[in-house]
Design a protein around this motif. Structure first.
Motif, PDB file in Angstrom:
ATOM      1  N   VAL A 152      46.150  35.468  40.199  1.00 18.11           N
ATOM      2  CA  VAL A 152      44.695  35.254  40.184  1.00 18.11           C
ATOM      3  C   VAL A 152      43.957  36.588  40.292  1.00 18.11           C
ATOM      4  O   VAL A 152      42.945  36.813  39.622  1.00 18.11           O
ATOM      5  CB  VAL A 152      44.284  34.304  41.320  1.00 18.11           C
ATOM      6  CG1 VAL A 152      42.775  34.308  41.521  1.00 18.11           C
ATOM      7  CG2 VAL A 152      44.765  32.881  41.019  1.00 18.11           C
ATOM      8  N   GLU A 153      44.474  37.487  41.126  1.00 13.92           N
ATOM      9  CA  GLU A 153      43.827  38.797  41.278  1.00 13.92           C
ATOM     10  C   GLU A 153      43.864  39.591  39.982  1.00 13.92           C
ATOM     11  O   GLU A 153      42.866  40.210  39.587  1.00 13.92           O
ATOM     12  CB  GLU A 153      44.505  39.579  42.404  1.00 13.92           C
ATOM     13  CG  GLU A 153      44.203  39.026  43.792  1.00 13.92           C
ATOM     14  CD  GLU A 153      44.996  39.724  44.881  1.00 13.92           C
ATOM     15  OE1 GLU A 153      45.897  40.537  44.534  1.00 13.92           O
ATOM     16  OE2 GLU A 153      44.737  39.459  46.072  1.00 13.92           O
ATOM     17  N   VAL A 154      45.007  39.607  39.300  1.00 13.21           N
ATOM     18  CA  VAL A 154      45.111  40.319  38.022  1.00 13.21           C
ATOM     19  C   VAL A 154      44.180  39.697  36.991  1.00 13.21           C
ATOM     20  O   VAL A 154      43.470  40.403  36.261  1.00 13.21           O
ATOM     21  CB  VAL A 154      46.566  40.305  37.510  1.00 13.21           C
ATOM     22  CG1 VAL A 154      46.649  40.859  36.087  1.00 13.21           C
ATOM     23  CG2 VAL A 154      47.458  41.125  38.434  1.00 13.21           C
ATOM     24  N   GLU A 203      40.427  41.240  34.974  1.00 14.01           N
ATOM     25  CA  GLU A 203      40.211  41.252  33.532  1.00 14.01           C
ATOM     26  C   GLU A 203      39.139  40.248  33.098  1.00 14.01           C
ATOM     27  O   GLU A 203      38.953  40.017  31.906  1.00 14.01           O
ATOM     28  CB  GLU A 203      41.528  40.927  32.816  1.00 14.01           C
ATOM     29  CG  GLU A 203      42.604  41.969  33.011  1.00 14.01           C
ATOM     30  CD  GLU A 203      42.262  43.291  32.333  1.00 14.01           C
ATOM     31  OE1 GLU A 203      41.599  43.262  31.261  1.00 14.01           O
ATOM     32  OE2 GLU A 203      42.636  44.355  32.872  1.00 14.01           O
ATOM     33  N   GLY A 204      38.468  39.635  34.076  1.00 16.49           N
ATOM     34  CA  GLY A 204      37.389  38.713  33.764  1.00 16.49           C
ATOM     35  C   GLY A 204      37.834  37.298  33.450  1.00 16.49           C
ATOM     36  O   GLY A 204      37.072  36.527  32.860  1.00 16.49           O
ATOM     37  N   TYR A 205      39.047  36.937  33.850  1.00 14.47           N
ATOM     38  CA  TYR A 205      39.566  35.596  33.587  1.00 14.47           C
ATOM     39  C   TYR A 205      39.558  34.762  34.867  1.00 14.47           C
ATOM     40  O   TYR A 205      39.870  35.261  35.952  1.00 14.47           O
ATOM     41  CB  TYR A 205      41.007  35.658  33.059  1.00 14.47           C
ATOM     42  CG  TYR A 205      41.112  36.083  31.615  1.00 14.47           C
ATOM     43  CD1 TYR A 205      41.251  35.144  30.603  1.00 14.47           C
ATOM     44  CD2 TYR A 205      41.065  37.432  31.267  1.00 14.47           C
ATOM     45  CE1 TYR A 205      41.343  35.535  29.277  1.00 14.47           C
ATOM     46  CE2 TYR A 205      41.149  37.832  29.949  1.00 14.47           C
ATOM     47  CZ  TYR A 205      41.288  36.874  28.956  1.00 14.47           C
ATOM     48  OH  TYR A 205      41.374  37.269  27.645  1.00 14.47           O
ATOM     49  N   HIS A 265      37.864  31.796  28.607  1.00 15.01           N
ATOM     50  CA  HIS A 265      38.312  32.981  29.338  1.00 15.01           C
ATOM     51  C   HIS A 265      39.004  32.511  30.608  1.00 15.01           C
ATOM     52  O   HIS A 265      38.605  32.844  31.734  1.00 15.01           O
ATOM     53  CB  HIS A 265      37.113  33.883  29.634  1.00 15.01           C
ATOM     54  CG  HIS A 265      37.325  35.304  29.200  1.00 15.01           C
ATOM     55  ND1 HIS A 265      37.719  35.650  27.925  1.00 15.01           N
ATOM     56  CD2 HIS A 265      37.238  36.481  29.889  1.00 15.01           C
ATOM     57  CE1 HIS A 265      37.836  36.959  27.832  1.00 15.01           C
ATOM     58  NE2 HIS A 265      37.556  37.482  29.012  1.00 15.01           N
ATOM     59  N   THR A 266      40.089  31.741  30.394  1.00 12.19           N
ATOM     60  CA  THR A 266      40.753  31.080  31.517  1.00 12.19           C
ATOM     61  C   THR A 266      42.262  31.076  31.321  1.00 12.19           C
ATOM     62  O   THR A 266      42.743  30.885  30.212  1.00 12.19           O
ATOM     63  CB  THR A 266      40.267  29.614  31.636  1.00 12.19           C
ATOM     64  OG1 THR A 266      38.851  29.592  31.700  1.00 12.19           O
ATOM     65  CG2 THR A 266      40.837  28.948  32.875  1.00 12.19           C
TER      66      THR A 266
END
Length: 336
Positions: free
Chosen positions: A80-82, A86-88, A58-59
């Motif tokens: 990074v914020e987006v 989404e949990g990434y 999840h990266t």
């Protein structure tokens, strides 16, 4: 890795150093290792034992240029914020316009089973990505520049349109000898040069090649030196269009040192531009939206979006603050 080492005629340690970007490896040797990686389609899976076959982490992988440049820092922050919403998580890497470093960085990110990649590409051929990614397709989005040799989603700024508007603004203020400082870049500043030429032609003005200064480096120091040379020439310009914020800084340094007044428009806004003695007129872009949009496109692909590669061009706008209206001459504060 053994297959790569055997094909390249090197030891396992050399392959490891090339992949990790650690230790000294001769350029010719590193090239053989990278060629072997491409030919075999090797991908090192650092976390493969924690994932099921075919599963990705999840990266995101985010590969940028020089992080000392506020442009890239702003882009990265937004992406990074987006991703975080989404949990990434995001693995950040830089290449500094070095094709060999870029290849190693991308191979390393793919080997870590990233779910997708956002890349600011260098000027080399990117067909190697088809080989690196042959066995485990990873969604890819290029940002700020397109890549050659491979097809993928790309998010760009309207570089040509913004430069055209900057030059038009200087023409509207009565300037006719407008110089342009061009930072080295295979795409962005090249498109800005096209916009400059187009504005002059459409205004019926000649394009004086002596006023087009292509710098070896995109530093403020080089821009300051070039500005001093322009002002010392037999027919100096009355205005300058600087194609990056670093170059704008260099123009400002030179004119302040020489106590000269010179019309100026820069591409990319920067801190304190509105607080200068003569506030600086700039072509501004929403750099954060560049990062956000790239991240959203990547998420779409990760979640199953199919279809042909998408090309998005984000608008830019001129912020008029006063520096474009300045006419050439000695400043009133100049010493006699």
């Amino acid at each position: 890795m053994r297959d790569v080492a055997e094909r390249a005629g090197v030891g396992l340690g050399t392959v490891s150093r090339v992949l990790n970007g650690s230790g000294a490896v001769r350029e010719e040797t590193a090239g053989r290792v990278l060629a072997a990686i491409e030919a075999i389609g090797f991908q090192r899976n650092e976390i493969a034992r924690s994932l099921r076959p075919g599963q990705h982490s999840h990266t995101f992988g985010l590969l940028l240029g020089d992080l000392t440049n506020p442009f890239y820092a702003s882009l990265a922050k937004a992406a990074v914020e987006v991703a975080g919403r989404e949990g990434y998580a995001v693995l950040l890497s830089t290449a500094d316009e070095d094709p060999q470093v870029e290849r190693r960085a991308i191979a390393n990110l793919i080997g870590r089973r990233v779910a997708g990649l956002i890349v600011v590409p260098d000027q080399g051929d990117h067909s190697y990505l088809d080989h690196l990614n042959a066995h485990d397709r990873v969604p890819l989005v290029f940002v700020d520049r397109p890549a050659t040799g491979t097809d993928a989603d790309v998010v760009l700024l309207d570089n040509e349109g913004g430069a055209r508007r900057a030059t038009e603004h200087l023409i509207e203020q009565g300037h006719r000898r407008i110089a342009i400082l061009v930072a080295p870049s295979y795409y962005t500043t090249g498109r800005r040069l096209r916009g400059y030429r187009r504005a002059l032609r459409e205004a019926g003005l000649p394009v004086d090649e002596r006023l087009i200064v292509t710098l070896n480096r995109g530093s403020a120091a080089d821009a300051a030196s070039a500005t001093r040379d322009l002002l010392a020439s037999a027919e100096p310009p009355t205005a300058v269009f600087a194609t990056t914020s670093f170059l704008t800084e260099g123009v400002l340094r030179a004119t302040q040192q020489l106590r000269e007044r010179l019309g100026l428009v820069g591409f990319d806004d920067f801190r304190f531009a509105d607080l200068m003695q003569t506030p600086v007129t700039v072509v501004a872009a929403d750099t954060e939206e560049l990062g956000r949009h790239a991240a959203r496109l990547l998420l779409d692909r990760i979640h199953g979006e199919s279809g042909p590669p998408r090309r998005t061009v984000l608008p830019v706008h001129l912020i008029v603050r006063g520096s474009g209206e300045v006419r050439q001459g000695r400043s009133r504060t100049a010493r006699h």
